[in-house]
Design a protein around this motif. Sequence first.
Motif, PDB file in Angstrom:
ATOM      1  N   ARG A   1       2.157   2.050  -3.422  1.00 27.83           N
ATOM      2  CA  ARG A   1       1.129   2.707  -4.228  1.00 27.83           C
ATOM      3  C   ARG A   1       0.957   4.166  -3.801  1.00 27.83           C
ATOM      4  O   ARG A   1       0.711   5.045  -4.643  1.00 27.83           O
ATOM      5  CB  ARG A   1      -0.199   1.953  -4.080  1.00 27.83           C
ATOM      6  CG  ARG A   1      -0.177   0.540  -4.666  1.00 27.83           C
ATOM      7  CD  ARG A   1      -1.436  -0.198  -4.300  1.00 27.83           C
ATOM      8  NE  ARG A   1      -1.405  -1.580  -4.767  1.00 27.83           N
ATOM      9  CZ  ARG A   1      -2.110  -2.556  -4.226  1.00 27.83           C
ATOM     10  NH1 ARG A   1      -2.904  -2.314  -3.195  1.00 27.83           N
ATOM     11  NH2 ARG A   1      -2.039  -3.789  -4.695  1.00 27.83           N
TER      12      ARG A   1
ATOM     13  N   GLU B   1       0.823  -1.207   0.000  1.00 30.27           N
ATOM     14  CA  GLU B   1       0.000   0.000   0.000  1.00 30.27           C
ATOM     15  C   GLU B   1       0.860   1.261   0.000  1.00 30.27           C
ATOM     16  O   GLU B   1       0.534   2.249  -0.673  1.00 30.27           O
ATOM     17  CB  GLU B   1      -0.915  -0.010   1.220  1.00 30.27           C
ATOM     18  CG  GLU B   1      -1.997  -1.095   1.161  1.00 30.27           C
ATOM     19  CD  GLU B   1      -2.706  -1.270   2.487  1.00 30.27           C
ATOM     20  OE1 GLU B   1      -3.813  -1.812   2.496  1.00 30.27           O
ATOM     21  OE2 GLU B   1      -2.134  -0.871   3.533  1.00 30.27           O
TER      22      GLU B   1
ATOM     23  N   ARG C   1       1.308   7.449  -6.040  1.00 33.88           N
ATOM     24  CA  ARG C   1       0.231   8.433  -6.115  1.00 33.88           C
ATOM     25  C   ARG C   1       0.775   9.843  -5.870  1.00 33.88           C
ATOM     26  O   ARG C   1       0.371  10.808  -6.536  1.00 33.88           O
ATOM     27  CB  ARG C   1      -0.851   8.078  -5.097  1.00 33.88           C
ATOM     28  CG  ARG C   1      -2.133   8.897  -5.247  1.00 33.88           C
ATOM     29  CD  ARG C   1      -3.313   8.264  -4.536  1.00 33.88           C
ATOM     30  NE  ARG C   1      -3.046   8.073  -3.127  1.00 33.88           N
ATOM     31  CZ  ARG C   1      -2.968   6.871  -2.542  1.00 33.88           C
ATOM     32  NH1 ARG C   1      -3.118   5.768  -3.262  1.00 33.88           N
ATOM     33  NH2 ARG C   1      -2.737   6.765  -1.245  1.00 33.88           N
TER      34      ARG C   1
ATOM     35  N   ARG D   1       6.167   0.582 -10.310  1.00 32.03           N
ATOM     36  CA  ARG D   1       6.270   0.345  -8.871  1.00 32.03           C
ATOM     37  C   ARG D   1       7.308   1.276  -8.266  1.00 32.03           C
ATOM     38  O   ARG D   1       8.220   1.745  -8.958  1.00 32.03           O
ATOM     39  CB  ARG D   1       6.626  -1.117  -8.572  1.00 32.03           C
ATOM     40  CG  ARG D   1       7.967  -1.554  -9.104  1.00 32.03           C
ATOM     41  CD  ARG D   1       8.321  -2.957  -8.610  1.00 32.03           C
ATOM     42  NE  ARG D   1       7.365  -3.940  -9.062  1.00 32.03           N
ATOM     43  CZ  ARG D   1       7.481  -4.615 -10.198  1.00 32.03           C
ATOM     44  NH1 ARG D   1       8.501  -4.354 -11.005  1.00 32.03           N
ATOM     45  NH2 ARG D   1       6.596  -5.493 -10.560  1.00 32.03           N
TER      46      ARG D   1
END
Length: 350
Positions: free
Chosen positions: A8, A5, A12, A30
Amino acid sequence: MTPVELSRTVLRALRAAVDAGELAVAVPERAHVERPRPGGRGDYASNLALRLAREAGAPPLRVAGILAAQLAAEPGVARADVTGPGFLSITLDGEPGAGLVRDVLARGERYGHAEADTGERVQLHVPYELRAVVVADSARRILRSQGALVRVTCDAAPDPAWGEVLGVRVDGHGPPPTPLPTLRPVPAPAHPDPLRLGRDAARWALLHPAAHDRPDTGDGHLAQRETNPLFRVRYAHARTRALLRNAADLGFAPEPGDVPAEDGPHPLLGALGDHPAVLAAAARHRAPDRLARHLVITADAFLAGAHTVLPRGDEKPSAAHRARLALAEATGTVLAGGLSLLGISAPAYL
């Protein structure tokens, strides 16, 4: 927030910086995050700014500063600092250890696996050699865990004993119609014969060394002592299961929570958090040895603190004991899943 998480979240934040015109780079698939090295700060670290600096046409420190500002606004991130030449040091809100343990227990032995097939197709072709076939068999399992479809072929039909004793299989044999990249580790020594070790010890003997190292297939892999890495990994797994049984007898169950501060830095959390990245790297490089060595690191980190899991004497089970027990359960889950990808059993009693 789990490492997956958080990866990510970092991406973001990068997309937000790109959309705002602060950075002009392609957003990668990634972002690598890992536990900070000794002396480092925060819960996790990332080298993303260093990787992007050349493409961004800006010094790594400036790229890291932009990413840190975006990250600080992300839910679940308490703060993001820039350290060294441009590393991101990330401190999470809440209980990062508890979140990691919950994620492991929720995913079970599939922790670190891809959530869906990626559509990638991989052909592994190997020479007629026992170690090559065993490495390809395990590489197939690891690649499959990362969502790839894999076909393994060999120059000739494998000896039936290889399948009977070691559980290996190939999808086809014979010279390929067109040249294929060949997975070719250093051959095992002609003696002693690894098959006499049995499935678990023989597979470990052939998979644990790096591809360029000649494997030792001696009887030391059967020894139940600390000098045998396979024994330590399987013993650590069995110990986690014994702790769960003993805790049940004492009337308490695991409950994810932060490891008590008095325990100090916890390398076991780092090992569990690194597991998905290790699986991805082992798949990418067709290198089961990376997973085998990581299982040893995980087992050793657990065994160093296993004596603190259960109450002692008249001590009553506390929140700390329940948190440590949940961490032990998560460790056993990761060890069992990793051994399965190597084709090795994980007994609950040893």
